[in-house]
Scaffold this motif. Sequence first.
Motif, PDB file in Angstrom:
ATOM      1  N   ALA A  24       0.838  -1.202   0.000  1.00  0.00           N
ATOM      2  CA  ALA A  24       0.000   0.000   0.000  1.00  0.00           C
ATOM      3  C   ALA A  24       0.870   1.248   0.000  1.00  0.00           C
ATOM      4  O   ALA A  24       1.915   1.288   0.657  1.00  0.00           O
ATOM      5  CB  ALA A  24      -0.900   0.013   1.230  1.00  0.00           C
ATOM      6  N   PRO A  25       0.452   2.282  -0.736  1.00  0.00           N
ATOM      7  CA  PRO A  25       1.175   3.549  -0.662  1.00  0.00           C
ATOM      8  C   PRO A  25       1.251   4.027   0.784  1.00  0.00           C
ATOM      9  O   PRO A  25       0.375   3.745   1.598  1.00  0.00           O
ATOM     10  CB  PRO A  25       0.326   4.493  -1.520  1.00  0.00           C
ATOM     11  N   ARG A  26       2.307   4.748   1.097  1.00  0.00           N
ATOM     12  CA  ARG A  26       2.661   5.086   2.474  1.00  0.00           C
ATOM     13  C   ARG A  26       1.719   6.061   3.173  1.00  0.00           C
ATOM     14  O   ARG A  26       1.480   5.965   4.363  1.00  0.00           O
ATOM     15  CB  ARG A  26       4.080   5.658   2.458  1.00  0.00           C
ATOM     16  N   HIS A  27       1.182   7.053   2.467  1.00  0.00           N
ATOM     17  CA  HIS A  27       0.448   8.145   3.106  1.00  0.00           C
ATOM     18  C   HIS A  27      -1.068   7.953   3.044  1.00  0.00           C
ATOM     19  O   HIS A  27      -1.621   7.619   2.006  1.00  0.00           O
ATOM     20  CB  HIS A  27       0.779   9.483   2.435  1.00  0.00           C
ATOM     21  N   ARG A  28      -1.715   8.265   4.161  1.00  0.00           N
ATOM     22  CA  ARG A  28      -3.173   8.353   4.184  1.00  0.00           C
ATOM     23  C   ARG A  28      -3.565   9.760   3.742  1.00  0.00           C
ATOM     24  O   ARG A  28      -2.775  10.685   3.823  1.00  0.00           O
ATOM     25  CB  ARG A  28      -3.712   8.160   5.594  1.00  0.00           C
ATOM     26  N   VAL A  29      -4.815   9.907   3.344  1.00  0.00           N
ATOM     27  CA  VAL A  29      -5.325  11.251   3.084  1.00  0.00           C
ATOM     28  C   VAL A  29      -5.467  11.949   4.436  1.00  0.00           C
ATOM     29  O   VAL A  29      -5.398  11.315   5.498  1.00  0.00           O
ATOM     30  CB  VAL A  29      -6.675  11.225   2.320  1.00  0.00           C
ATOM     31  N   GLU A  30      -5.676  13.249   4.412  1.00  0.00           N
ATOM     32  CA  GLU A  30      -5.846  14.025   5.642  1.00  0.00           C
ATOM     33  C   GLU A  30      -7.142  13.592   6.338  1.00  0.00           C
ATOM     34  O   GLU A  30      -8.159  13.364   5.683  1.00  0.00           O
ATOM     35  CB  GLU A  30      -5.897  15.516   5.294  1.00  0.00           C
ATOM     36  N   ARG A  31      -7.117  13.480   7.641  1.00  0.00           N
ATOM     37  CA  ARG A  31      -8.296  13.064   8.403  1.00  0.00           C
ATOM     38  C   ARG A  31      -9.493  13.985   8.146  1.00  0.00           C
ATOM     39  O   ARG A  31     -10.640  13.547   8.144  1.00  0.00           O
ATOM     40  CB  ARG A  31      -7.967  13.033   9.890  1.00  0.00           C
ATOM     41  N   ALA A  39     -10.475  15.071   5.496  1.00  0.00           N
ATOM     42  CA  ALA A  39     -11.154  14.680   4.256  1.00  0.00           C
ATOM     43  C   ALA A  39     -12.474  13.974   4.566  1.00  0.00           C
ATOM     44  O   ALA A  39     -13.418  14.061   3.780  1.00  0.00           O
ATOM     45  CB  ALA A  39     -10.259  13.790   3.409  1.00  0.00           C
ATOM     46  N   MET A  40     -12.551  13.304   5.704  1.00  0.00           N
ATOM     47  CA  MET A  40     -13.821  12.647   6.068  1.00  0.00           C
ATOM     48  C   MET A  40     -14.936  13.684   6.212  1.00  0.00           C
ATOM     49  O   MET A  40     -16.074  13.427   5.816  1.00  0.00           O
ATOM     50  CB  MET A  40     -13.657  11.838   7.355  1.00  0.00           C
ATOM     51  N   GLY A  41     -14.613  14.846   6.763  1.00  0.00           N
ATOM     52  CA  GLY A  41     -15.605  15.919   6.871  1.00  0.00           C
ATOM     53  C   GLY A  41     -16.030  16.425   5.511  1.00  0.00           C
ATOM     54  O   GLY A  41     -17.212  16.687   5.269  1.00  0.00           O
ATOM     55  N   TRP A  42     -15.069  16.560   4.598  1.00  0.00           N
ATOM     56  CA  TRP A  42     -15.356  17.010   3.233  1.00  0.00           C
ATOM     57  C   TRP A  42     -16.277  16.015   2.536  1.00  0.00           C
ATOM     58  O   TRP A  42     -17.282  16.391   1.926  1.00  0.00           O
ATOM     59  CB  TRP A  42     -14.040  17.192   2.485  1.00  0.00           C
ATOM     60  N   TRP A  43     -15.936  14.726   2.641  1.00  0.00           N
ATOM     61  CA  TRP A  43     -16.777  13.700   2.017  1.00  0.00           C
ATOM     62  C   TRP A  43     -18.164  13.657   2.649  1.00  0.00           C
ATOM     63  O   TRP A  43     -19.161  13.456   1.958  1.00  0.00           O
ATOM     64  CB  TRP A  43     -16.094  12.335   2.100  1.00  0.00           C
ATOM     65  N   ALA A  44     -18.234  13.846   3.972  1.00  0.00           N
ATOM     66  CA  ALA A  44     -19.534  13.845   4.644  1.00  0.00           C
ATOM     67  C   ALA A  44     -20.382  15.031   4.190  1.00  0.00           C
ATOM     68  O   ALA A  44     -21.590  14.880   3.952  1.00  0.00           O
ATOM     69  CB  ALA A  44     -19.336  13.876   6.164  1.00  0.00           C
ATOM     70  N   LEU A  45     -19.777  16.199   4.058  1.00  0.00           N
ATOM     71  CA  LEU A  45     -20.512  17.378   3.577  1.00  0.00           C
ATOM     72  C   LEU A  45     -21.036  17.169   2.163  1.00  0.00           C
ATOM     73  O   LEU A  45     -22.156  17.552   1.839  1.00  0.00           O
ATOM     74  CB  LEU A  45     -19.635  18.626   3.650  1.00  0.00           C
ATOM     75  N   ALA A  75     -19.557   6.061   4.255  1.00  0.00           N
ATOM     76  CA  ALA A  75     -18.590   6.353   3.189  1.00  0.00           C
ATOM     77  C   ALA A  75     -17.337   7.087   3.658  1.00  0.00           C
ATOM     78  O   ALA A  75     -16.225   6.686   3.295  1.00  0.00           O
ATOM     79  CB  ALA A  75     -19.274   7.115   2.056  1.00  0.00           C
ATOM     80  N   PRO A  76     -17.446   8.161   4.431  1.00  0.00           N
ATOM     81  CA  PRO A  76     -16.217   8.877   4.797  1.00  0.00           C
ATOM     82  C   PRO A  76     -15.173   8.029   5.530  1.00  0.00           C
ATOM     83  O   PRO A  76     -14.009   8.005   5.119  1.00  0.00           O
ATOM     84  CB  PRO A  76     -16.725  10.045   5.651  1.00  0.00           C
ATOM     85  N   PRO A  77     -15.543   7.275   6.587  1.00  0.00           N
ATOM     86  CA  PRO A  77     -14.500   6.473   7.227  1.00  0.00           C
ATOM     87  C   PRO A  77     -13.990   5.335   6.341  1.00  0.00           C
ATOM     88  O   PRO A  77     -12.816   4.963   6.408  1.00  0.00           O
ATOM     89  CB  PRO A  77     -15.159   5.928   8.499  1.00  0.00           C
ATOM     90  N   TRP A  78     -14.863   4.813   5.485  1.00  0.00           N
ATOM     91  CA  TRP A  78     -14.451   3.741   4.581  1.00  0.00           C
ATOM     92  C   TRP A  78     -13.426   4.293   3.581  1.00  0.00           C
ATOM     93  O   TRP A  78     -12.383   3.690   3.355  1.00  0.00           O
ATOM     94  CB  TRP A  78     -15.662   3.201   3.859  1.00  0.00           C
ATOM     95  N   ARG A  79     -13.728   5.434   2.988  1.00  0.00           N
ATOM     96  CA  ARG A  79     -12.791   6.049   2.044  1.00  0.00           C
ATOM     97  C   ARG A  79     -11.475   6.392   2.729  1.00  0.00           C
ATOM     98  O   ARG A  79     -10.405   6.200   2.160  1.00  0.00           O
ATOM     99  CB  ARG A  79     -13.400   7.306   1.427  1.00  0.00           C
ATOM    100  N   TYR A  80     -11.561   6.903   3.955  1.00  0.00           N
ATOM    101  CA  TYR A  80     -10.350   7.247   4.698  1.00  0.00           C
ATOM    102  C   TYR A  80      -9.476   6.011   4.924  1.00  0.00           C
ATOM    103  O   TYR A  80      -8.253   6.073   4.829  1.00  0.00           O
ATOM    104  CB  TYR A  80     -10.713   7.895   6.036  1.00  0.00           C
ATOM    105  N   TRP A 109     -14.062   1.454  -3.574  1.00  0.00           N
ATOM    106  CA  TRP A 109     -15.056   1.090  -2.568  1.00  0.00           C
ATOM    107  C   TRP A 109     -14.996  -0.415  -2.362  1.00  0.00           C
ATOM    108  O   TRP A 109     -14.401  -0.883  -1.417  1.00  0.00           O
ATOM    109  CB  TRP A 109     -16.447   1.508  -3.038  1.00  0.00           C
ATOM    110  N   PHE A 110     -15.625  -1.156  -3.242  1.00  0.00           N
ATOM    111  CA  PHE A 110     -15.585  -2.607  -3.162  1.00  0.00           C
ATOM    112  C   PHE A 110     -14.457  -3.160  -4.015  1.00  0.00           C
ATOM    113  O   PHE A 110     -13.869  -4.173  -3.693  1.00  0.00           O
ATOM    114  CB  PHE A 110     -16.929  -3.205  -3.620  1.00  0.00           C
ATOM    115  N   VAL A 111     -14.175  -2.489  -5.109  1.00  0.00           N
ATOM    116  CA  VAL A 111     -13.079  -2.867  -5.989  1.00  0.00           C
ATOM    117  C   VAL A 111     -11.942  -1.884  -5.752  1.00  0.00           C
ATOM    118  O   VAL A 111     -12.110  -0.677  -5.914  1.00  0.00           O
ATOM    119  CB  VAL A 111     -13.527  -2.834  -7.480  1.00  0.00           C
ATOM    120  N   ARG A 112     -10.793  -2.369  -5.351  1.00  0.00           N
ATOM    121  CA  ARG A 112      -9.644  -1.507  -5.094  1.00  0.00           C
ATOM    122  C   ARG A 112      -8.958  -1.174  -6.416  1.00  0.00           C
ATOM    123  O   ARG A 112      -8.686  -2.057  -7.219  1.00  0.00           O
ATOM    124  CB  ARG A 112      -8.628  -2.189  -4.179  1.00  0.00           C
ATOM    125  N   GLU A 113      -8.699   0.113  -6.600  1.00  0.00           N
ATOM    126  CA  GLU A 113      -7.991   0.560  -7.796  1.00  0.00           C
ATOM    127  C   GLU A 113      -6.609   1.054  -7.382  1.00  0.00           C
ATOM    128  O   GLU A 113      -6.480   1.893  -6.496  1.00  0.00           O
ATOM    129  CB  GLU A 113      -8.744   1.689  -8.493  1.00  0.00           C
TER     130      GLU A 113
END
Length: 162
Positions: free
Chosen positions: A7-14, A16-22, A67-72, A90-94
Amino acid sequence: MAEVLVAPRHRVERRAMGWWALRAAAVTVVVGGVLGVGYLLITPWRGVLGPVLLVALGVGLVHLVLAPPWRYAVHRWEVTGEAVYVRSGWFVREWRIAPISRVQTVDTVRGPVQQALGLATVTVTTASAAGPITLVGLDHRTADTVARELAEITQATPGDAT
């Protein structure tokens, strides 16, 4: 023996969950609003619009919560001197891997909500039919640093990105 893709080393910024939720909430409000107005104004269709409205609101609520925590948990990124790596889905990893020699442009975008949350998206356009690679949900300072480093790396990399 098959090689394991790390897996790539970096997570997105935490944040981002707020952005996705909005974003999920906005879509739910718009769809619910249109269906709700239709329900109130088109009396003969209430038998159909009522259940559709409830299902839409239920799906929107589930999407908003899950969705937000799953995407995170899934979205990751990394930039090295050799390539740009992104994992999403989501279900299929790209998995997208773009060699630095194929990078053509690097763009940073910050919409109004992203600006309010201190986030940005970096889009890396490559000489690929698969389209650009996007690093979503980055801290805006990190995005600026990544864009600058990618510009420096690609300028120092031989090749014509085609």
